[in-house]
Scaffold this active site. Structure first.
Site, PDB file in Angstrom:
ATOM      1  N   HIS A 220      16.108  -8.215  27.560  1.00  8.80           N
ATOM      2  CA  HIS A 220      15.346  -6.961  27.648  1.00  8.80           C
ATOM      3  C   HIS A 220      16.250  -5.750  27.872  1.00  8.80           C
ATOM      4  O   HIS A 220      15.823  -4.763  28.455  1.00  8.80           O
ATOM      5  CB  HIS A 220      14.312  -7.051  28.766  1.00  8.80           C
ATOM      6  CG  HIS A 220      13.162  -7.952  28.447  1.00  8.80           C
ATOM      7  ND1 HIS A 220      12.280  -7.705  27.412  1.00  8.80           N
ATOM      8  CD2 HIS A 220      12.753  -9.107  29.021  1.00  8.80           C
ATOM      9  CE1 HIS A 220      11.365  -8.667  27.369  1.00  8.80           C
ATOM     10  NE2 HIS A 220      11.636  -9.534  28.331  1.00  8.80           N
TER      11      HIS A 220
ATOM     12  N   GLN B  87      12.998 -20.397  32.334  1.00  8.00           N
ATOM     13  CA  GLN B  87      11.944 -19.463  32.715  1.00  8.00           C
ATOM     14  C   GLN B  87      10.590 -20.043  32.326  1.00  8.00           C
ATOM     15  O   GLN B  87      10.364 -20.453  31.185  1.00  8.00           O
ATOM     16  CB  GLN B  87      12.143 -18.108  32.047  1.00  8.00           C
ATOM     17  CG  GLN B  87      13.248 -17.289  32.701  1.00  8.00           C
ATOM     18  CD  GLN B  87      13.186 -15.839  32.283  1.00  8.00           C
ATOM     19  OE1 GLN B  87      14.032 -15.365  31.546  1.00  8.00           O
ATOM     20  NE2 GLN B  87      12.179 -15.127  32.777  1.00  8.00           N
TER      21      GLN B  87
ATOM     22  N   GLU C 147       6.990 -18.900  31.858  1.00  9.00           N
ATOM     23  CA  GLU C 147       6.310 -17.616  31.724  1.00  9.00           C
ATOM     24  C   GLU C 147       5.174 -17.658  30.707  1.00  9.00           C
ATOM     25  O   GLU C 147       4.864 -16.654  30.063  1.00  9.00           O
ATOM     26  CB  GLU C 147       7.313 -16.503  31.392  1.00  9.00           C
ATOM     27  CG  GLU C 147       8.328 -16.847  30.328  1.00  9.00           C
ATOM     28  CD  GLU C 147       9.436 -15.806  30.231  1.00  9.00           C
ATOM     29  OE1 GLU C 147       9.295 -14.711  30.793  1.00  9.00           O
ATOM     30  OE2 GLU C 147      10.453 -16.098  29.586  1.00  9.00           O
TER      31      GLU C 147
ATOM     32  N   ASP D 169       4.975 -11.952  31.890  1.00  8.56           N
ATOM     33  CA  ASP D 169       4.569 -12.711  30.712  1.00  8.56           C
ATOM     34  C   ASP D 169       3.590 -13.821  31.078  1.00  8.56           C
ATOM     35  O   ASP D 169       2.656 -14.102  30.304  1.00  8.56           O
ATOM     36  CB  ASP D 169       5.802 -13.296  30.015  1.00  8.56           C
ATOM     37  CG  ASP D 169       6.556 -12.256  29.206  1.00  8.56           C
ATOM     38  OD1 ASP D 169       5.902 -11.475  28.496  1.00  8.56           O
ATOM     39  OD2 ASP D 169       7.792 -12.217  29.293  1.00  8.56           O
TER      40      ASP D 169
END
Length: 209
Positions: free
Chosen positions: A44, A147, A149, A175
């Site tokens: 990101h 992760q 999410e 998310d």
């Protein structure tokens, strides 16, 4: 130097932070403060591979005991091995939703026979000067965090964490909540239940949360 993997396994606190800037001065200064790890976010942020390697060099310059990690943009073999070759001590992989994706990540991270990471001269092995020593310990020492999410990952959490080689789980709260349809509503009962499900699974499998 005790690795973050060993610290987590021994129950010691591990404290790190996040880098979304390509500034090596910021990275070096943050490392100087004593963090156990600093994660360069290439998912990101606009930081690229070349800048990430410079950040890794800055982190090690500021504190040789601070582990440089990378939060990958995805879960591809080509990307994963290039950041490891650049000197990442470990990876945080986004959107691991099932056991097959977890196994794909581990194959990219681990050298043969456990995985398929390619062997070549790179910063991680002193540009070839310490290749054999580096390869000999990399599979044991490289930190792997997945992760969680998405609700698919929550449903598959036990299968994911049963994949050998996963050291830690990081919840992606925005998310995850978005996948439930309650974006950023972290106190919503469905979100709380999902987080609790992940935490309980981590305890069962001995994986750091």
């Amino acid at each position: 130097m005790m690795s973050i993997k060993l610290k987590l396994k021994s129950g010691q606190p591990v404290v790190g932070s996040w880098l979304n800037s390509a500034s090596p001065i910021i990275a070096e200064t943050m490392a100087l403060t004593g963090f156990d790890f600093l994660t360069v976010d290439v998912e990101h942020s606009a930081v690229d591979l070349v800048q990430t390697q410079i950040l890794f060099q800055a982190i090690r310059s500021g504190n040789p005991h601070c582990a440089p990690l990378v939060r990958l943009a995805g879960n591809t073999y080509a990307e994963t091995k290039r950041f490891l070759d650049a000197g990442a001590s470990g990876v945080i992989a986004p959107f691991i939703n099932n056991a097959d994706q977890a196994r794909e990540l581990l194959r990219a991270v681990k050298y043969p026979p456990q995985g398929m990471r390619g062997v070549g001269f790179c910063r991680a092995n002193g540009y070839g000067m310490h290749l054999q020593q580096s390869v000999a310990v990399a599979n044991d020492e490289t930190f792997v965090c997945v992760q969680i999410e998405h609700m698919d990952a929550v449903r598959n959490i036990n299968e994911i964490l049963a994949v050998p080689g996963i050291d830690a789980v990081m919840i992606g709260p925005y998310d995850l909540s978005a996948s439930i349809g309650i974006t950023a509503q972290f106190d919503h009962p469905e979100m709380v239940a999902a987080v609790n499900t992940i935490g309980a699974a981590c305890q069962r499998h001995g994986v750091a949360a």
